[in-house]
Design a protein around this motif. Sequence first.
Motif, PDB file in Angstrom:
ATOM      1  N   UNK A  62       0.832  -1.197   0.000  1.00 33.45           N
ATOM      2  CA  UNK A  62       0.000   0.000   0.000  1.00 33.45           C
ATOM      3  C   UNK A  62       0.869   1.250   0.000  1.00 33.45           C
ATOM      4  N   UNK A  63       0.555   2.176  -0.918  1.00 36.07           N
ATOM      5  CA  UNK A  63       1.209   3.489  -0.949  1.00 36.07           C
ATOM      6  C   UNK A  63       0.150   4.552  -0.732  1.00 36.07           C
ATOM      7  N   UNK A  64       0.463   5.543   0.076  1.00 35.17           N
ATOM      8  CA  UNK A  64      -0.482   6.611   0.385  1.00 35.17           C
ATOM      9  C   UNK A  64      -0.001   7.894  -0.272  1.00 35.17           C
ATOM     10  N   UNK A  65      -0.907   8.584  -0.942  1.00 29.92           N
ATOM     11  CA  UNK A  65      -0.568   9.811  -1.647  1.00 29.92           C
ATOM     12  C   UNK A  65      -1.530  10.923  -1.243  1.00 29.92           C
ATOM     13  N   UNK A  66      -1.176  12.174  -1.625  1.00 31.59           N
ATOM     14  CA  UNK A  66      -2.035  13.323  -1.364  1.00 31.59           C
ATOM     15  C   UNK A  66      -1.684  14.015  -0.068  1.00 31.59           C
ATOM     16  N   UNK A  67      -1.872  15.340  -0.058  1.00 30.26           N
ATOM     17  CA  UNK A  67      -1.553  16.132   1.137  1.00 30.26           C
ATOM     18  C   UNK A  67      -2.386  15.700   2.329  1.00 30.26           C
ATOM     19  N   UNK A  68      -3.611  15.227   2.076  1.00 33.76           N
ATOM     20  CA  UNK A  68      -4.495  14.788   3.160  1.00 33.76           C
ATOM     21  C   UNK A  68      -4.514  13.269   3.284  1.00 33.76           C
ATOM     22  N   UNK A  69      -3.556  12.606   2.645  1.00 28.10           N
ATOM     23  CA  UNK A  69      -3.476  11.140   2.654  1.00 28.10           C
ATOM     24  C   UNK A  69      -4.807  10.511   2.264  1.00 28.10           C
ATOM     25  N   UNK A  70      -5.400  11.042   1.181  1.00 33.27           N
ATOM     26  CA  UNK A  70      -6.707  10.568   0.764  1.00 33.27           C
ATOM     27  C   UNK A  70      -6.665   9.758  -0.527  1.00 33.27           C
ATOM     28  N   UNK A  71      -5.457   9.370  -0.953  1.00 30.67           N
ATOM     29  CA  UNK A  71      -5.319   8.501  -2.121  1.00 30.67           C
ATOM     30  C   UNK A  71      -4.482   7.275  -1.743  1.00 30.67           C
ATOM     31  N   UNK A  72      -4.972   6.110  -2.118  1.00 32.60           N
ATOM     32  CA  UNK A  72      -4.291   4.862  -1.806  1.00 32.60           C
ATOM     33  C   UNK A  72      -4.012   4.107  -3.101  1.00 32.60           C
ATOM     34  N   UNK A  73      -2.785   3.630  -3.264  1.00 33.31           N
ATOM     35  CA  UNK A  73      -2.429   2.798  -4.410  1.00 33.31           C
ATOM     36  C   UNK A  73      -2.065   1.416  -3.887  1.00 33.31           C
ATOM     37  N   UNK A  74      -2.865   0.425  -4.248  1.00 33.71           N
ATOM     38  CA  UNK A  74      -2.613  -0.948  -3.833  1.00 33.71           C
ATOM     39  C   UNK A  74      -1.853  -1.673  -4.939  1.00 33.71           C
ATOM     40  N   UNK A  75      -0.874  -2.461  -4.543  1.00 38.00           N
ATOM     41  CA  UNK A  75      -0.103  -3.254  -5.500  1.00 38.00           C
ATOM     42  C   UNK A  75      -0.086  -4.704  -5.021  1.00 38.00           C
ATOM     43  N   UNK A  76      -0.332  -5.634  -5.944  1.00 39.59           N
ATOM     44  CA  UNK A  76      -0.388  -7.050  -5.569  1.00 39.59           C
ATOM     45  C   UNK A  76      -0.066  -7.906  -6.789  1.00 39.59           C
ATOM     46  N   UNK A  77       0.168  -9.184  -6.525  1.00 36.85           N
ATOM     47  CA  UNK A  77       0.485 -10.132  -7.591  1.00 36.85           C
ATOM     48  C   UNK A  77      -0.743 -10.978  -7.900  1.00 36.85           C
ATOM     49  N   UNK A  78      -0.978 -11.186  -9.205  1.00 31.54           N
ATOM     50  CA  UNK A  78      -2.078 -12.046  -9.634  1.00 31.54           C
ATOM     51  C   UNK A  78      -1.638 -12.819 -10.866  1.00 31.54           C
ATOM     52  N   UNK A  79      -1.630 -14.127 -10.746  1.00 32.93           N
ATOM     53  CA  UNK A  79      -1.206 -15.011 -11.836  1.00 32.93           C
ATOM     54  C   UNK A  79       0.174 -14.620 -12.369  1.00 32.93           C
ATOM     55  N   UNK A  80       1.076 -14.304 -11.431  1.00 32.57           N
ATOM     56  CA  UNK A  80       2.450 -13.999 -11.797  1.00 32.57           C
ATOM     57  C   UNK A  80       2.677 -12.597 -12.306  1.00 32.57           C
ATOM     58  N   UNK A  81       1.630 -11.776 -12.345  1.00 34.56           N
ATOM     59  CA  UNK A  81       1.759 -10.403 -12.829  1.00 34.56           C
ATOM     60  C   UNK A  81       1.459  -9.401 -11.708  1.00 34.56           C
ATOM     61  N   UNK A  82       2.185  -8.286 -11.764  1.00 32.28           N
ATOM     62  CA  UNK A  82       1.938  -7.213 -10.787  1.00 32.28           C
ATOM     63  C   UNK A  82       0.749  -6.378 -11.239  1.00 32.28           C
ATOM     64  N   UNK A  83      -0.201  -6.207 -10.332  1.00 31.07           N
ATOM     65  CA  UNK A  83      -1.368  -5.380 -10.631  1.00 31.07           C
ATOM     66  C   UNK A  83      -1.458  -4.227  -9.644  1.00 31.07           C
ATOM     67  N   UNK A  84      -2.174  -3.194 -10.060  1.00 29.33           N
ATOM     68  CA  UNK A  84      -2.260  -1.971  -9.261  1.00 29.33           C
ATOM     69  C   UNK A  84      -3.675  -1.409  -9.322  1.00 29.33           C
ATOM     70  N   UNK A  85      -4.150  -0.911  -8.202  1.00 29.68           N
ATOM     71  CA  UNK A  85      -5.484  -0.319  -8.136  1.00 29.68           C
ATOM     72  C   UNK A  85      -5.428   0.948  -7.278  1.00 29.68           C
ATOM     73  N   UNK A  86      -6.053   2.028  -7.762  1.00 32.02           N
ATOM     74  CA  UNK A  86      -6.066   3.302  -7.045  1.00 32.02           C
ATOM     75  C   UNK A  86      -7.425   3.520  -6.401  1.00 32.02           C
ATOM     76  N   UNK A  87      -7.402   3.907  -5.137  1.00 28.86           N
ATOM     77  CA  UNK A  87      -8.639   4.178  -4.396  1.00 28.86           C
ATOM     78  C   UNK A  87      -8.571   5.550  -3.760  1.00 28.86           C
ATOM     79  N   UNK A  88      -9.742   6.090  -3.459  1.00 29.02           N
ATOM     80  CA  UNK A  88      -9.859   7.438  -2.894  1.00 29.02           C
ATOM     81  C   UNK A  88     -10.684   7.382  -1.622  1.00 29.02           C
TER      82      UNK A  88
END
Length: 458
Positions: free
Chosen positions: A292-318
């Motif tokens: 998990x990476x946290x972004x934004x001055x108010x820490x209101x953006x989250x970037x999740x990174x994980x492995x799925x079927x041998x590939x790195x995937x990423x999802x951004x949440x607010x």
Amino acid sequence: MILHKYTFTRISFLLCAALLLMFFSSCNKSLGYSVLLWSNAEHEIADGTILKVHIKSNISQVYVVSLPNSKENFEIPLWQATSPESKSKALKQQKRFSDFEHTYASVKLDGLPIRSDAVNTSKQVYRLREGEIIRCLYRGSGAAVTNGKGNMEGEWLRVLTSTGTFGWCFSHNLQLFQNEGFEVTNSKNESSVKLDELKGPSNTDATIIKNLIAKKWYPESFQNMIKVGRIDTKKMNSALGFSFGLEENENPDIFAGTAVLNTENAKGSWTYTEIKKTAEKEYEFKGSNLKMSIRGASSDMMILQYMEKGRTKQETLIALNQDIDELVENEKARRLSELKRLSSSSQVYKSSNYGTLKFTGDNTLRWSNYKLLVPGIISKNAKENVTLSLDYFITSSLKSSYDGVLTMHFAGMEDEVNFLYKLTDTGLRLEDATTSPIKDGVLTARSSSPMILFFEKN
């Protein structure tokens, strides 16, 4: 010749020096002065302090500021200060906030609304959690609030949340307190703050994780929908997003549980034994491949990174404070109201070429004698019974000519039929949008050679 070279060199030097002087003098110019609205513990500055503003970054959402008599610059979030202006105007702002200097409030009622105006029927801009801390700025002269038995005790206050939302809140369910020091806490009622109920170590990193867990995380697309005022009722759902899935643990110093990700594009769950900080605003969920990476001055953006079927995937949440279910219901109500407007203007619309439209309900009609539209627009298998919906929005450039997109679902026909529509004083204009481009739920342009139909009110 030597003289000329010397003269030329000297002139070049003077020009360069002048340009450098102009450059540095422009860099030293400030944007003005602001009033700090929320005490800043990192730099030990109390609310109400006048700050000199040097730079505004819309990308990082921060001001670069300094104290008026200091050369040390530092960053603060945009929401923590008033907009830069002249020093005299900033002093007036400071005086305006003086009645509520260092005044904060703890929320006593879960779901207490912050409104756009000091009226109990105005739009809700934020819903507060029980125990949440907000800043009180000044009082307003709003409409009285009643509870069915009479007027409630309290007054309207201009308030600010810790995530940067401004608005009006009636003080009846607020516990006001004077904050001492630079760290904003309600020392007189610590037990009322929900974050303190979460298990975890009593250190800075644990506090940050508690704050992240307490927020509601949704797909990034939700923020975009809210920002432009285009709520896609099929895609916006309060069940979508990310949950930490925190579980009770015998060791109060460890966060553990099963994290769940559920969005339109990604689904997954990860059982973890600990959330560990690996770098500034970077965390890993021990026992899983989730990071998990946290972004934004108010820490209101989250970037999740994980492995799925041998590939790195990423999802951004607010992190969002809005009531998602309420936003969806409001949009559904708006669409139903618009369909009612069409049917109430006239129950029957007639065209000598394209048949008759007869509304049989708020979102249903019977379309007879549409033979000229078969099979180019309407299938030969289609029946006269039609269900109406407003599934798409139109781009801003089309709003001067059309009210929106009317989607028709014919009985016996699998594909939907889309029309741009405009309700006029004399009737209803439809324009075939079969080949119009639709992106992210928005019809962005008219068809190249559209068929236009006009139906008169009967």
